[in-house]
Scaffold this active site. Structure first.
Site, PDB file in Angstrom:
ATOM      1  N   ASP A  77       0.264  -7.721   1.288  1.00 47.45           N
ATOM      2  CA  ASP A  77       0.617  -6.313   1.479  1.00 47.45           C
ATOM      3  C   ASP A  77       2.130  -6.111   1.433  1.00 47.45           C
ATOM      4  O   ASP A  77       2.712  -5.392   2.245  1.00 47.45           O
ATOM      5  CB  ASP A  77       0.047  -5.766   2.785  1.00 47.45           C
ATOM      6  CG  ASP A  77       0.071  -4.235   2.830  1.00 47.45           C
ATOM      7  OD1 ASP A  77       0.193  -3.604   1.751  1.00 47.45           O
ATOM      8  OD2 ASP A  77      -0.001  -3.670   3.943  1.00 47.45           O
ATOM      9  N   HIS A  90       0.819  -1.216   0.000  1.00 44.83           N
ATOM     10  CA  HIS A  90       0.000   0.000   0.000  1.00 44.83           C
ATOM     11  C   HIS A  90       0.858   1.274   0.000  1.00 44.83           C
ATOM     12  O   HIS A  90       0.334   2.363  -0.238  1.00 44.83           O
ATOM     13  CB  HIS A  90      -0.982   0.003   1.184  1.00 44.83           C
ATOM     14  CG  HIS A  90      -0.359   0.221   2.524  1.00 44.83           C
ATOM     15  ND1 HIS A  90      -0.116  -0.805   3.413  1.00 44.83           N
ATOM     16  CD2 HIS A  90       0.047   1.356   3.150  1.00 44.83           C
ATOM     17  CE1 HIS A  90       0.402  -0.311   4.538  1.00 44.83           C
ATOM     18  NE2 HIS A  90       0.510   0.999   4.393  1.00 44.83           N
ATOM     19  N   SER A  98       4.854   2.705   7.842  1.00 46.80           N
ATOM     20  CA  SER A  98       4.515   1.525   7.047  1.00 46.80           C
ATOM     21  C   SER A  98       5.668   1.136   6.127  1.00 46.80           C
ATOM     22  O   SER A  98       6.247   1.977   5.430  1.00 46.80           O
ATOM     23  CB  SER A  98       3.272   1.794   6.196  1.00 46.80           C
ATOM     24  OG  SER A  98       2.126   1.880   7.005  1.00 46.80           O
TER      25      SER A  98
END
Length: 381
Positions: free
Chosen positions: A196, A166, A303
């Site tokens: 992911d 993402h 992230s």
């Protein structure tokens, strides 16, 4: 004239042979019969040593007693010296044996590329940060709807970077900033929306410091961990905490474009846990994974970064946090962060290098060394 008449034998000595007293002998002469036994007489005192004569007076003097005492005095010293020498030999042999054993163990194990924490700093946050920070990068992306920021982990010296899908999903341009401020453009090599994960490759990079990927199966609740990333574009931010829980089922959207109600005000990536939605609506096309829960402070931009154990090994990749407020001024970590286990990352690298299940995308990779200014990234914070 008086005449004395005596019986024969009245005076025995007159009938025996005459005895003359010796010259210089004792006087009077000893009695004819021994005296009756009585108490023992005391032992006579030893006679005094006679004075030396001419011969003795002219003899050389005897050797002095000093050397004999010196020899006796030296014996304990010699004994101590022998014991010390034996101890030194044994100690030296032990040290050599230990050194050879450690050397043989070092040669016996297979070499692992990456970095270890130095012995003097093992177990400290400062030591972990110093050793691992050069292997964690900031990733800035440009998409059709704006810009985004995340983090990544260097896995090869020639510029392979693993991150969250993402972070780079939908990116038309990618700029990577190293811990020393140097910038590279990058292109997407492969993506795996179901996990992911994504792999990107820097253009023209070499000699980078690759991270050492550890074993997330060895984690225990309560283990200390360090998080390194670039929250809000603050490159190389370090926080620490513990492993709060393991095997949390976390659901996230498969791509950036499939989070229609994402709370962009606080930058939090939508996810759900136990039927509850966090940071907006994850949408209908989601994926789930068993996550590591940590209370290390994680914020938007962490992230794709690194969750590190106290040996300097990557054990997870932060991918989701809970931000309770939609107001960007008050959004932030509340001690609820989740990371993808590094064993999941390691098992997917070979597939990502071949494009992954999600393909390589359409990222431009011809930006050269201009730091991505052509794509509107500007300068780093």
């Amino acid at each position: 004239m008086t005449e004395n008449f005596r019986r024969e034998g009245e005076y025995p000595q007159e009938n025996g042979p005459a005895q003359s007293a010796p010259l210089g002998g004792a006087y009077p002469p000893p009695p004819a019969y021994p005296p009756p036994a009585g108490p023992a007489a005391p032992a006579p005192a030893p006679a005094a040593a006679a004075a030396p004569g001419w011969f003795e007076a002219h003899q050389p003097p005897p050797a002095p007693a000093g050397p004999a005492h010196a020899v006796r005095a030296k014996r304990p010293v010699a004994l101590l010296a022998a014991v010390a020498l034996a101890a030194a030999v044994v100690g030296g042999g032990t040290a050599v044996g230990v050194e050879q054993l450690l050397a043989s163990q070092g040669r016996g194990g297979g070499g692992i590329s990456g970095t270890n924490v130095s012995q003097s700093s093992t177990g400290t946050v400062a030591g972990v940060a110093e050793q691992v920070s050069p292997s964690v990068v900031r990733i800035d992306t440009r998409t059709g709807s704006g810009q985004g920021t995340g983090s990544g982990i260097v896995v090869t010296a020639d510029g392979e970077i693993v991150t969250n899908n993402h972070v780079v999903d939908g990116a038309t341009a990618i700029q990577v900033t190293m811990s020393d401020g140097k910038k590279y453009t990058a292109k997407t090599v492969g993506t795996d929306p179901d996990k992911d994960l994504a792999l990107i490759k820097l253009q023209g990079a070499s000699g980078l410091k690759a991270a050492r990927l550890g074993d997330s199966d060895g984690l225990r609740v309560g283990d200390q961990v360090v998080a390194i990333g670039s929250p809000d574009r603050l490159t190389g931010t370090v926080t620490s905490g513990i492993v709060s829980a393991l095997n949390r089922d976390v659901n996230v959207p498969k791509s950036e474009q499939q989070a229609p109600q994402r709370q962009r005000g606080n930058g939090g990536w939508p996810f759900s846990y136990d039927g509850q939605q966090f940071n907006g609506n994850t949408g209908s096309n989601t994926t789930s994974y068993k996550a590591i829960q940590t209370d290390a402070s994680l914020n938007p931009g962490n992230s794709g970064g690194a969750l590190v154990n106290m040996n300097g090994e990557i054990v997870g990749m932060p991918s989701a946090i809970y931000s309770p407020s939609s107001d960007s001024s008050s959004a932030g970590s509340v001690g609820l962060g989740f990371a993808i286990p590094v064993n999941t990352v390691k098992s997917d690298l070979a597939s990502l290098r071949k494009g992954g299940s999600g393909g390589a995308g359409d990222t431009k990779g011809d930006g050269g060394d201009n730091g991505g200014a052509a794509y509107g990234f500007g300068t780093s914070f």
